[in-house]
Design a protein around this motif. Sequence first.
Motif, PDB file in Angstrom:
ATOM      1  N   GLN A  56       0.821  -1.210   0.000  1.00 23.30           N
ATOM      2  CA  GLN A  56       0.000   0.000   0.000  1.00 23.30           C
ATOM      3  C   GLN A  56       0.856   1.261   0.000  1.00 23.30           C
ATOM      4  O   GLN A  56       0.540   2.239  -0.688  1.00 23.30           O
ATOM      5  CB  GLN A  56      -0.932  -0.011   1.211  1.00 23.30           C
ATOM      6  N   ARG A  57       1.959   1.234   0.755  1.00 21.01           N
ATOM      7  CA  ARG A  57       2.864   2.395   0.776  1.00 21.01           C
ATOM      8  C   ARG A  57       3.484   2.624  -0.596  1.00 21.01           C
ATOM      9  O   ARG A  57       3.625   3.772  -1.057  1.00 21.01           O
ATOM     10  CB  ARG A  57       3.956   2.204   1.837  1.00 21.01           C
ATOM     11  N   ILE A  58       3.872   1.544  -1.269  1.00 21.00           N
ATOM     12  CA  ILE A  58       4.452   1.668  -2.608  1.00 21.00           C
ATOM     13  C   ILE A  58       3.429   2.303  -3.550  1.00 21.00           C
ATOM     14  O   ILE A  58       3.753   3.212  -4.332  1.00 21.00           O
ATOM     15  CB  ILE A  58       4.900   0.291  -3.143  1.00 21.00           C
ATOM     16  N   GLU A  59       2.189   1.846  -3.486  1.00 24.60           N
ATOM     17  CA  GLU A  59       1.151   2.394  -4.367  1.00 24.60           C
ATOM     18  C   GLU A  59       0.915   3.881  -4.083  1.00 24.60           C
ATOM     19  O   GLU A  59       0.738   4.670  -5.022  1.00 24.60           O
ATOM     20  CB  GLU A  59      -0.140   1.594  -4.192  1.00 24.60           C
ATOM     21  N   ARG A  60       0.908   4.266  -2.807  1.00 22.00           N
ATOM     22  CA  ARG A  60       0.712   5.690  -2.482  1.00 22.00           C
ATOM     23  C   ARG A  60       1.863   6.536  -3.001  1.00 22.00           C
ATOM     24  O   ARG A  60       1.660   7.630  -3.542  1.00 22.00           O
ATOM     25  CB  ARG A  60       0.569   5.856  -0.964  1.00 22.00           C
ATOM     26  N   ARG A  61       3.081   6.029  -2.854  1.00 22.61           N
ATOM     27  CA  ARG A  61       4.241   6.799  -3.316  1.00 22.61           C
ATOM     28  C   ARG A  61       4.258   6.937  -4.828  1.00 22.61           C
ATOM     29  O   ARG A  61       4.642   7.977  -5.366  1.00 22.61           O
ATOM     30  CB  ARG A  61       5.531   6.148  -2.822  1.00 22.61           C
ATOM     31  N   LEU A  62       3.860   5.896  -5.531  1.00 16.28           N
ATOM     32  CA  LEU A  62       3.864   5.951  -6.989  1.00 16.28           C
ATOM     33  C   LEU A  62       2.617   6.622  -7.540  1.00 16.28           C
ATOM     34  O   LEU A  62       2.597   7.059  -8.702  1.00 16.28           O
ATOM     35  CB  LEU A  62       3.985   4.540  -7.567  1.00 16.28           C
ATOM     36  N   GLY A  63       1.558   6.659  -6.729  1.00 16.45           N
ATOM     37  CA  GLY A  63       0.316   7.278  -7.192  1.00 16.45           C
ATOM     38  C   GLY A  63      -0.449   6.437  -8.183  1.00 16.45           C
ATOM     39  O   GLY A  63      -1.226   6.969  -8.987  1.00 16.45           O
ATOM     40  N   VAL A  64      -0.242   5.105  -8.155  1.00 17.65           N
ATOM     41  CA  VAL A  64      -0.950   4.198  -9.068  1.00 17.65           C
ATOM     42  C   VAL A  64      -1.377   2.956  -8.301  1.00 17.65           C
ATOM     43  O   VAL A  64      -0.828   2.634  -7.238  1.00 17.65           O
ATOM     44  CB  VAL A  64      -0.070   3.776 -10.265  1.00 17.65           C
ATOM     45  N   THR A  65      -2.343   2.259  -8.861  1.00 19.42           N
ATOM     46  CA  THR A  65      -2.749   0.960  -8.320  1.00 19.42           C
ATOM     47  C   THR A  65      -1.945  -0.127  -9.026  1.00 19.42           C
ATOM     48  O   THR A  65      -1.956  -0.211 -10.259  1.00 19.42           O
ATOM     49  CB  THR A  65      -4.253   0.719  -8.532  1.00 19.42           C
ATOM     50  N   LEU A  66      -1.263  -0.925  -8.258  1.00 17.62           N
ATOM     51  CA  LEU A  66      -0.421  -1.984  -8.824  1.00 17.62           C
ATOM     52  C   LEU A  66      -1.129  -3.337  -8.853  1.00 17.62           C
ATOM     53  O   LEU A  66      -0.861  -4.161  -9.724  1.00 17.62           O
ATOM     54  CB  LEU A  66       0.869  -2.110  -8.002  1.00 17.62           C
ATOM     55  N   LEU A  67      -2.013  -3.543  -7.884  1.00 25.18           N
ATOM     56  CA  LEU A  67      -2.684  -4.826  -7.737  1.00 25.18           C
ATOM     57  C   LEU A  67      -4.171  -4.612  -7.524  1.00 25.18           C
ATOM     58  O   LEU A  67      -4.571  -3.774  -6.717  1.00 25.18           O
ATOM     59  CB  LEU A  67      -2.118  -5.601  -6.541  1.00 25.18           C
ATOM     60  N   GLU A  68      -4.973  -5.361  -8.264  1.00 24.58           N
ATOM     61  CA  GLU A  68      -6.412  -5.373  -8.037  1.00 24.58           C
ATOM     62  C   GLU A  68      -6.715  -6.525  -7.087  1.00 24.58           C
ATOM     63  O   GLU A  68      -6.454  -7.683  -7.400  1.00 24.58           O
ATOM     64  CB  GLU A  68      -7.167  -5.578  -9.355  1.00 24.58           C
ATOM     65  N   ARG A  69      -7.259  -6.197  -5.916  1.00 25.43           N
ATOM     66  CA  ARG A  69      -7.488  -7.200  -4.893  1.00 25.43           C
ATOM     67  C   ARG A  69      -8.988  -7.465  -4.761  1.00 25.43           C
ATOM     68  O   ARG A  69      -9.793  -6.542  -4.815  1.00 25.43           O
ATOM     69  CB  ARG A  69      -6.938  -6.733  -3.549  1.00 25.43           C
ATOM     70  N   SER A  70      -9.322  -8.724  -4.578  1.00 24.77           N
ATOM     71  CA  SER A  70     -10.685  -9.097  -4.225  1.00 24.77           C
ATOM     72  C   SER A  70     -10.596 -10.196  -3.178  1.00 24.77           C
ATOM     73  O   SER A  70      -9.500 -10.644  -2.816  1.00 24.77           O
ATOM     74  CB  SER A  70     -11.456  -9.588  -5.457  1.00 24.77           C
ATOM     75  N   SER A  71     -11.731 -10.637  -2.687  1.00 20.88           N
ATOM     76  CA  SER A  71     -11.720 -11.699  -1.677  1.00 20.88           C
ATOM     77  C   SER A  71     -11.232 -13.014  -2.256  1.00 20.88           C
ATOM     78  O   SER A  71     -10.841 -13.919  -1.514  1.00 20.88           O
ATOM     79  CB  SER A  71     -13.123 -11.879  -1.094  1.00 20.88           C
TER      80      SER A  71
END
Length: 285
Positions: free
Chosen positions: A40-55
């Motif tokens: 989550q920190r990596i995504e915030r720093r890059l400003g992009v979504t890297l992984l789409e998560r579901s259950s």
Amino acid sequence: MDPLEVRELRYFIAVAEELHFGRAAERLGIAQPPLSRAIQRIERRLGVTLLERSSRSVQLTPAGETLLREGRTALAAMARAARSARRAGEPEPRLVVAMKAAGDGGLLPDLLATYRAQHADVHVDVHICGAGEQASLLRDGRADVAFMHSPQQDFAGLDTMDLLVEHPVVVLPRQHRLAGRDHLSMADLSSETMPVWRGAQPTDAVGPQVHDTGQLAQLITWGHVVALLPESVRDHLPRSLVCVPVLDAPTITLMLAWPAGSRSPELAAFVHAAITAARRPTSGT
């Protein structure tokens, strides 16, 4: 934006390859919650979504696919830099040659004799690896040069030189219904199961994944698969197997590969010796 740390890249690559936070955490030897927070920190720093998560699943986004590809390249470059520095500090020059068993087209004995006659001060290590491992050995600095085959293998980030073009043969158990034929066509093999080489370019083959030639020989002997291989394998097969030429199969090119942009004089001399060996009429037989 601060650059990503090596630890963060390793965390992301583990999740991206496993597509499962639990397995990735186990692989890394850490707990799952800190790993999730790190991504989550990596995504915030890059400003992009890297992984789409579901259950039910974890999937890479286009940005995640890009970071996985570039992250692997970056980690391999760092590993190669460290190994190169250690190698440069060794008292004697050394060249590491990677190949899978019987993957040299019969060239290596003549090649080594030529090379050692001219560069006796260079120690040559021949590293026998599994199928599909040559590229990773080159990219992370564990090998300097490798014998590889086209079109099966991935040459991204590597420089190459064609050595031999070989006609394929199909390797069969001696008791196979086609083993007594003088030659075959691809149509004759349409109902046969073909193996999938680890690390090979994607194909339509649905057979078992093969890691090395010893495993492949066993699978063929047991009648689980047949395999299209370069004709030079004839001299390395057990008596339980036979080769039959396949007239319309695509040719297989034996290539020498090394990290792109390498300026090693030892490597340049090895490439020259390989070209010389490949041009000799008796080579590759």
